[in-house]
Design a protein around this motif. Structure first.
Motif, mmCIF file in Angstrom:
data_model
loop_
_atom_site.group_PDB
_atom_site.id
_atom_site.type_symbol
_atom_site.label_atom_id
_atom_site.label_comp_id
_atom_site.label_asym_id
_atom_site.label_seq_id
_atom_site.Cartn_x
_atom_site.Cartn_y
_atom_site.Cartn_z
ATOM 1 N N PRO A 170 0.807 -1.228 0.000
ATOM 2 C CA PRO A 170 0.000 0.000 0.000
ATOM 3 C C PRO A 170 0.834 1.270 0.000
ATOM 4 N N GLU A 171 2.143 1.170 0.222
ATOM 5 C CA GLU A 171 3.006 2.350 0.242
ATOM 6 C C GLU A 171 3.260 2.907 -1.157
ATOM 7 N N GLY A 230 0.773 10.622 6.686
ATOM 8 C CA GLY A 230 0.775 9.458 7.562
ATOM 9 C C GLY A 230 -0.518 8.668 7.489
ATOM 10 N N VAL A 231 -0.548 7.557 8.209
ATOM 11 C CA VAL A 231 -1.734 6.712 8.290
ATOM 12 C C VAL A 231 -2.467 7.063 9.580
ATOM 13 N N GLY A 232 -3.704 7.524 9.457
ATOM 14 C CA GLY A 232 -4.460 7.921 10.638
ATOM 15 C C GLY A 232 -3.917 9.172 11.289
ATOM 16 N N VAL A 289 4.163 6.498 9.931
ATOM 17 C CA VAL A 289 4.161 5.042 9.788
ATOM 18 C C VAL A 289 5.435 4.474 10.423
#
Length: 500
Positions: A216-217, A324-326, A330
């Motif tokens: 997913p990156e 970032g995620v959320g 990461v």
């Protein structure tokens, strides 16, 4: 440092990427005698985790991908132990050494950089049969297991047992999973040429991913290119598939398929080190990471915990770049090293009465090795594939490896492999180094039966006579019982003959 010293004490919990870099940079920024720095980690070295897939494939020497704490930290007190409790209210940590009793360590500033461990689920058989990819020991074990399985399979006829030995299952389609999957596929391709009994088609590689895509990156087109590239090398990728059981090496999938295998590599996520996170009173967010502000102090945007800092995979650091995620950074090496460098500066700034700075880093991109001479690179909309991306992968990580001494060892190893080929030495027996010694070592004979208790002379004679009598045949017992009657008869016969 004397016990009654008034110099501030800085305790670093964890000697991984973030912890090592924090200590390393503190040595650079602190004036002599300005603070006393202590770093605690159960291992005596820092592992450069991006190199673990290449270690598993035999492309990098295992020792070259780790950095010895004591060699490169000249002014840091290095303790090879675990921190099992943090009582920040009292500013005391409990240190548990491998030998001896736990003891308390008082500090003024604490830096928590304990990293992450493999995150697993209660799937039957995983805890007993799978292996992770977070330590150098795991990477070496994966390499040696695959090589040993080739040795065993070469002596077997075609059949289920040989297929089991030559089957590899990797769980997780993130960067770590794809890299180790592709590197092991590349290693297997090299090994096949050394075994005339085996062919490329005898090997079976399966990647299990619960989501509908891998990596997913990177962009979707780039991830699809990776899938096609893996398919050309005979790899089987199972998307939208979950692993439901791994009992006795039989991997059962949610699709109903069963894959017998002797090597299961688990790369399906990580979690903050629970030993440190749960063994303390520092605030923790819902995903089990230490709550951390953008300036790397523990706490929330509204308030911070005085004297407490965190960085790396164990922390939830806001990603101010928006990527970032959320909303958080990461857990990767790119963030860990940059956070550690800033953290060291911020700790020194606070000791000197200055304000710390906030962490801001825009992701430079993602780069992955997919076996020898093949890779993928993504930065924004720019995507590189194949040999050029592989060169970028090695160039980036070669420069990112801490210390010039370690950079030289890694690059020198790559240069040697270019001309000499991949090192295919299997050292699985290192895990049981005494097996030859134990097999041929002389051992003392079993102790003899204890001697009978001593008795008096007459009794001993009687016992001996009785024993002798018992051991003779019945006829001999009768003769022995009448020796006195025979002797006079013989004497009388002799006298009669003499008289005549």
């Amino acid at each position: 440092m004397p016990e009654n010293s008034t110099v501030p004490k800085i305790l670093i919990v964890g000697g991984g990427y973030a912890g090592f870099y924090t200590a390393w940079k503190l040595e650079k920024h602190l004036r002599k005698g300005e603070a006393d720095v202590t770093m605690v980690d159960p291992l005596p070295y820092m592992t450069y985790q991006p190199f673990l897939p290449e270690v598993a494939a035999g492309s990098i020497e295992a020792r070259h991908s780790v950095v010895a704490h004591r060699r490169h930290l000249k002014r840091t007190n290095v303790l090879t132990a675990k921190v099992t409790n943090i009582n920040h209210a009292q500013k005391v940590a409990t240190i548990t050494p491998p030998v001896g009793e736990p003891y308390e360590f008082a500090y003024d500033q604490i830096v928590v950089t304990a990293g992450a461990v493999s995150r697993t689920f209660p799937i039957p058989g995983i805890a007993d049969n799978a292996i992770g990819l977070k330590t150098i020991e795991e990477a070496v074990a994966i390499r040696d297991r695959l090589m040993s399985n080739f040795d065993k399979a070469a002596s077997l006829p075609a059949g289920p047992e040989r297929d089991r030995l030559l089957s590899v299952v990797v769980v997780g389609g993130g960067f770590a999973g794809i890299e180790v999957f592709a590197e092991l596929r590349s290693l297997a391709s090299s090994l096949v040429g050394k075994y005339p009994e085996l062919t490329f088609d005898d090997t079976h590689f399966h990647l299990i991913e619960a989501m509908g895509r891998i990596m997913p990156e990177v962009s979707l087109p780039t991830s699809e290119w990776v899938l096609k590239d893996l398919a050309k090398r005979g790899a089987n990728v199972h998307l939208d598939t979950q692993l439901t059981s791994a009992v006795d090496g039989n991997v059962e999938l949610s699709t109903g398929e069963i894959i017998p295998t002797d090597l299961i590599v688990w790369t399906a996520g990580v979690m903050a080190n629970p030993t440190v996170v749960r063994g303390g009173d520092l605030p923790v967010e819902e995903r089990g990471r230490i709550q951390t502000r953008a300036d790397l102090r523990v706490g929330t945007p509204e308030a911070f915990v005085e004297g407490a800092w965190a960085a790396g995979d164990v922390s939830a650091v806001p990603d101010l770049s928006g990527g970032g995620v959320g909303g958080f950074c990461v857990p990767n090496a790119q963030h860990a090293v940059r956070q550690a460098k800033l953290l060291a500066k911020n700790v020194v700034a606070v000791l000197r009465g200055e304000d710390p700075k906030e962490y801001f880093h825009k992701n430079l991109g993602a780069v992955a090795g997919l076996g020898l001479y093949n890779g993928v690179f993504q930065s924004g909309k720019i995507a590189l594939k194949g040999f050029v991306a592989w060169v970028a992968h090695r160039g980036y990580h070669g420069l990112a490896m801490p210390t010039w001494e370690r950079k030289f060892r890694v690059v020198w190893g790559w240069w040697n492999n270019l001309w000499l080929g991949r090192d295919l030495v299997n050292l699985e027996t290192v895990q049981n180094p005494r097996y030859v010694f134990e097999e041929f070592a002389a051992r003392p004979r079993p102790a003899a039966d204890a001697p009978a208790p001593a008795v008096t002379a007459p009794a001993a004679q009687a016992t001996a006579s009785d024993k002798a009598a018992d051991e003779k045949p019945a006829g001999e017992k009768t003769a022995a019982a009448k020796p006195a009657a025979k002797k006079p008869a013989a004497k009388k016969t002799a006298e009669t003959a003499s008289a005549k």
